[in-house]
Design a protein around this motif. Structure first.
Motif, PDB file in Angstrom:
ATOM      1  N   VAL A   1      42.959  55.595  43.380  1.00 54.57           N
ATOM      2  CA  VAL A   1      42.711  55.010  42.231  1.00 54.57           C
ATOM      3  C   VAL A   1      42.679  56.212  41.280  1.00 54.57           C
ATOM      4  O   VAL A   1      41.670  56.997  41.302  1.00 54.57           O
ATOM      5  CB  VAL A   1      41.809  54.165  41.972  1.00 54.57           C
ATOM      6  CG1 VAL A   1      41.631  53.541  40.357  1.00 54.57           C
ATOM      7  CG2 VAL A   1      41.866  52.907  42.881  1.00 54.57           C
TER       8      VAL A   1
ATOM      9  N   GLU B   1      36.360  50.794  34.657  1.00 51.01           N
ATOM     10  CA  GLU B   1      37.421  50.110  35.088  1.00 51.01           C
ATOM     11  C   GLU B   1      38.103  50.466  36.277  1.00 51.01           C
ATOM     12  O   GLU B   1      38.509  49.733  37.284  1.00 51.01           O
ATOM     13  CB  GLU B   1      38.596  49.718  33.789  1.00 51.01           C
ATOM     14  CG  GLU B   1      38.070  48.831  32.754  1.00 51.01           C
ATOM     15  CD  GLU B   1      37.994  47.502  33.039  1.00 51.01           C
ATOM     16  OE1 GLU B   1      38.256  46.900  34.335  1.00 51.01           O
ATOM     17  OE2 GLU B   1      37.634  46.926  32.228  1.00 51.01           O
TER      18      GLU B   1
ATOM     19  N   GLU C   1      37.995  48.834  40.085  1.00 50.06           N
ATOM     20  CA  GLU C   1      39.405  48.517  40.746  1.00 50.06           C
ATOM     21  C   GLU C   1      39.251  49.320  42.365  1.00 50.06           C
ATOM     22  O   GLU C   1      39.620  48.736  43.410  1.00 50.06           O
ATOM     23  CB  GLU C   1      40.392  49.430  40.096  1.00 50.06           C
ATOM     24  CG  GLU C   1      41.778  49.279  40.775  1.00 50.06           C
ATOM     25  CD  GLU C   1      42.444  48.227  41.222  1.00 50.06           C
ATOM     26  OE1 GLU C   1      43.289  47.729  42.015  1.00 50.06           O
ATOM     27  OE2 GLU C   1      42.033  46.943  40.508  1.00 50.06           O
TER      28      GLU C   1
ATOM     29  N   ARG D   1      35.762  38.985  41.245  1.00 53.98           N
ATOM     30  CA  ARG D   1      36.800  39.084  41.861  1.00 53.98           C
ATOM     31  C   ARG D   1      36.937  39.037  43.287  1.00 53.98           C
ATOM     32  O   ARG D   1      37.880  38.677  44.014  1.00 53.98           O
ATOM     33  CB  ARG D   1      37.615  40.651  41.372  1.00 53.98           C
ATOM     34  CG  ARG D   1      38.899  40.758  41.600  1.00 53.98           C
ATOM     35  CD  ARG D   1      39.551  42.137  40.939  1.00 53.98           C
ATOM     36  NE  ARG D   1      40.716  42.226  41.367  1.00 53.98           N
ATOM     37  CZ  ARG D   1      41.470  43.503  41.367  1.00 53.98           C
ATOM     38  NH1 ARG D   1      40.916  44.559  40.682  1.00 53.98           N
ATOM     39  NH2 ARG D   1      42.603  43.668  41.692  1.00 53.98           N
TER      40      ARG D   1
END
Length: 336
Positions: A30, A56, A60, A114
């Protein structure tokens, strides 16, 4: 100035390097995330990973790592000395710079939602992310561990915050939340006795111990606030350890914990031989410790950062089990 948060997921695999590298590879894939430290423990069968970056990107990377851990770790056969309830046992998010704990709570909620909804893993919120203080403590959530969660998850008070109210046999359940800096810290004893290590842990941890006398059961608090502790034997080192989480290092710093465990070890007829940091530590915690131990020797004029850190390493025996490299273990140095 960029907002920076730290993430310190604990994965229930400490021996298989291919699995560990696959998980950390997801984190490293990432953009905007810096992998700071990977600390596996064979006997604990647990790896503590530390990475940081903009929020963010961090959530992730955490999501991808949790997904990969669930694919590669099978909790049906996982065993180790460390308490655990899932392939990704716990995943805390910590404010580092230009961001408040309340803002981190929002990001932790996004990650938890999530993981629960997309991966269908039961997720519990903890620490600052959990509004119900009866279930904000990690130890309370994890009580019963993986084996006990098949029944526990069915209890109405222990319904997950996200994901199915059904224990995942392979992946287990996961705890996610925002919290302040925590130091995971083990102190080595000159004994193989788990009983002695547990007695010392009960003496010093904030929750203390429960005793039974003529009036019934009562709890005797330990001597150190903001300290969670258990005792165990590490076959890898042939030593018993007092294994601790220090949850408020401003109120109860690491050097105070070290001295108190030394004192309690003496009360139980053993001694401390050194200690072990799991993961990373803030710079101030190390320099404060060095200053403290030098002052105990009557040395009050040292202000050099490197000398203070060296003094802390020597006094707490942080080199006993493996070399302690400040450039790799102090979070500010890695972030620089």
């Amino acid at each position: 100035m960029n907002q920076i948060i730290e993430c310190v997921p604990n994965f229930s695999e400490g021996a298989d390097q291919e699995i560990i590298q696959s998980i950390t590879g997801e984190i490293g894939s990432v953009a905007g995330v810096q992998l700071l430290n990977v600390d596996p423990g064979r006997d604990a069968n647990r790896t503590v990973v530390t990475f940081a970056g903009e929020p963010e990107a961090v959530i992730e990377a955490a999501f991808l790592a949790i997904k990969m851990a669930g694919e590669l770790i099978d909790m049906r056969i996982q065993k180790g000395t460390h308490p655990r309830m899932g392939a990704t046992d716990v995943c805390p998010l910590i404010p580092v710079s230009n961001i408040s704990i309340d803002e981190v709570v929002v990001y932790a909620g996004k990650l938890a939602s999530r993981v629960g909804n997309e991966l269908q893993i039961p997720v519990y919120l903890y620490e600052n992310s959990q509004s119900d203080k009866r279930r904000s403590n990690l130890a309370a959530i994890r009580a019963g561990e993986y084996e006990g969660f098949f029944k526990k998850i069915k209890i109405p008070n222990w319904k997950p915050d996200f994901g199915p109210a059904e224990m995942d046999a392979k992946r287990g359940a996961t705890v996610i939340g925002a919290r302040d800096f925590l130091i995971a810290y083990n102190i080595n004893l000159n004994t193989a006795s788990t009983n002695i290590a547990n007695e010392i842990a009960q003496d010093i941890r904030e929750t203390g111990k429960i005793i039974i006398d003529e009036t019934g059961k009562k709890r005797i608090p330990g001597t150190l606030k903001y300290v969670k502790a258990i005792g165990w034997y590490m076959e890898e080192y042939r030593k018993a350890q007092v294994s601790m989480n220090l949850t408020n290092i401003s109120a109860t710093p690491i050097h105070v914990v070290f001295d108190e465990v030394c004192a309690k070890a003496a009360d139980h007829g053993t001694e401390v031989t050194g200690s072990e940091l799991v993961g990373m530590i803030p710079l101030k915690a190390m320099t404060d410790a060095g200053r403290y131990f030098l002052q105990k020797q009557g040395i009050t004029h040292v202000v050099n950062e490197t000398k203070l850190i060296d003094a802390a390493i020597q006094a707490m025996g942080l080199n006993e089990l493996a070399p302690f490299d400040p450039q790799k273990r102090i979070i500010e140095y890695q972030l620089d």
